[in-house]
Design a protein around this motif. Structure first.
Motif, short mmCIF file in Angstrom:
data_model
loop_
_atom_site.label_atom_id
_atom_site.label_comp_id
_atom_site.label_asym_id
_atom_site.label_seq_id
_atom_site.Cartn_x
_atom_site.Cartn_y
_atom_site.Cartn_z
N ASP A 162 87.28 15.51 -56.32
CA ASP A 162 88.63 15.00 -56.54
C ASP A 162 89.66 16.13 -56.50
OD1 ASP A 162 87.86 12.39 -56.77
OD2 ASP A 162 87.70 12.43 -58.96
N LEU A 163 90.71 15.92 -55.73
CA LEU A 163 91.86 16.82 -55.66
C LEU A 163 93.10 16.01 -55.99
CD1 LEU A 163 93.54 19.31 -54.97
CD2 LEU A 163 93.30 18.73 -52.54
N LEU A 164 93.75 16.35 -57.08
CA LEU A 164 95.01 15.71 -57.48
C LEU A 164 96.17 16.49 -56.90
CD1 LEU A 164 96.66 13.70 -59.27
CD2 LEU A 164 96.46 15.42 -61.10
N MET A 165 97.02 15.83 -56.12
CA MET A 165 98.18 16.48 -55.53
C MET A 165 99.44 15.94 -56.20
SD MET A 165 99.30 16.89 -51.51
CE MET A 165 99.48 15.12 -51.18
N LEU A 166 100.19 16.85 -56.81
CA LEU A 166 101.44 16.49 -57.51
C LEU A 166 102.61 17.12 -56.76
CD1 LEU A 166 100.23 17.26 -61.14
CD2 LEU A 166 100.45 15.00 -60.09
N GLY A 167 103.54 16.30 -56.31
CA GLY A 167 104.65 16.80 -55.51
C GLY A 167 105.96 16.86 -56.27
#
Length: 277
Positions: free
Chosen positions: A32-37
């Protein structure tokens, strides 16, 4: 230049104990890779660089912050602490942690708070376009926008706003290219999602300045990425965050704040290299 098609493999909403309902997208399979922009829809970054992360072997997780439909849109201003509390609730309720995180811009602020509050939820993290204090240009821009909203004033003329966004987001080499600016214009002119509380998220970004002591107490393995021509979060600020974290630092040359559009290949290489897949 347009964002690549982005069709999440799974989309769902989660009522959180913080009082909002969060919209979540899952793409791909793997760690899992959480990407927060930034304070925009997660669809924007997911469209430009999401396929690169899933191709690298990650299951990409993106979430719409409070204030961005279809997540709940409470009235008023928000704080980074609220956004972080929402995220912690989401990770715990959906049993997604521990995971790896790439936080960019506002997302880097949220990631720093997450690492400070709940390091057990993150294996390792990459921070892009981050800072401690606001540089003058960024502070003045945020303050001017919030003052206009409070006064009920109308937005600047559309062309003026588009050109300002371009100057703030991209490096001079790209802006000197008619092909690039012509192609990216459609992205710069995108209106906010209907119902998007832009002032609320802008206030969260403007009012968050983590103390050096809080950052230095973080022990999670991190890499910090700076962008050579970043006006909103200058590379000097990113280097300072890396120093405080005792983290690896990498810098992308000939690039402004909008690295996921300007230099998507190099950006995703630096993220995946550190986070692994």
């Amino acid at each position: 230049m347009t964002a690549a098609p982005s069709v999440p493999t799974e989309t769902f909403t989660v009522p959180l104990r913080t009082g909002i309902t969060a919209s979540v997208n899952l793409d791909g399979a793997g760690p899992d890779l959480l990407m927060l922009g930034g304070p925009h829809s997660a669809e924007l970054m997911r469209g430009f660089i999401g396929p690169r992360f899933t191709a690298a072997g990650f299951r990409l997780i993106t979430v719409e912050y409070r204030g961005i439909p279809p997540s709940t849109v409470p009235p008023g201003d928000y704080t980074v602490s609220q956004l972080t509390a929402d995220l912690i609730a989401l990770l715990e309720q959906c049993e997604l942690a521990p995971l790896r995180v790439y936080g960019y811009s506002l997302g880097a602020n949220v990631t720093l708070e997450l690492l400070a509050e709940r390091p057990d939820l993150v294996e390792r993290a990459v921070l892009g376009g981050t800072r401690t204090t606001h540089p003058f240009a960024s502070a003045e821009m945020h303050d001017e926008f919030l003052a206009r909203v409070a006064a009920g004033e109308t937005d600047p003329p559309p062309l003026t706003e588009m050109l300002l966004r371009a100057r703030l987001m991209f490096g001079p080499r790209r802006l000197a290219s008619d092909a690039f600016t012509g192609a990216i214009r459609q992205v710069l002119e995108l209106p906010p999602t209907e119902g998007h509380n832009v002032p609320g998220l802008t206030a969260a970004s403007r009012r968050h300045e983590p103390s050096p002591e809080r950052i230095a107490a973080i022990r999670t393995p991190c890499r910090v990425i700076g962008f050579e021509h970043d006006v909103l979060t200058p590379a000097s600020g990113a280097r300072e965050v890396a120093r405080l974290l005792n983290a690896e630092y990498r810098e992308i040359g000939n690039c402004g704040h909008g690295a996921f559009i300007e230099q998507p290949r190099e950006l995703t290489r630096l993220v995946t290299e550190f986070l692994g897949a």
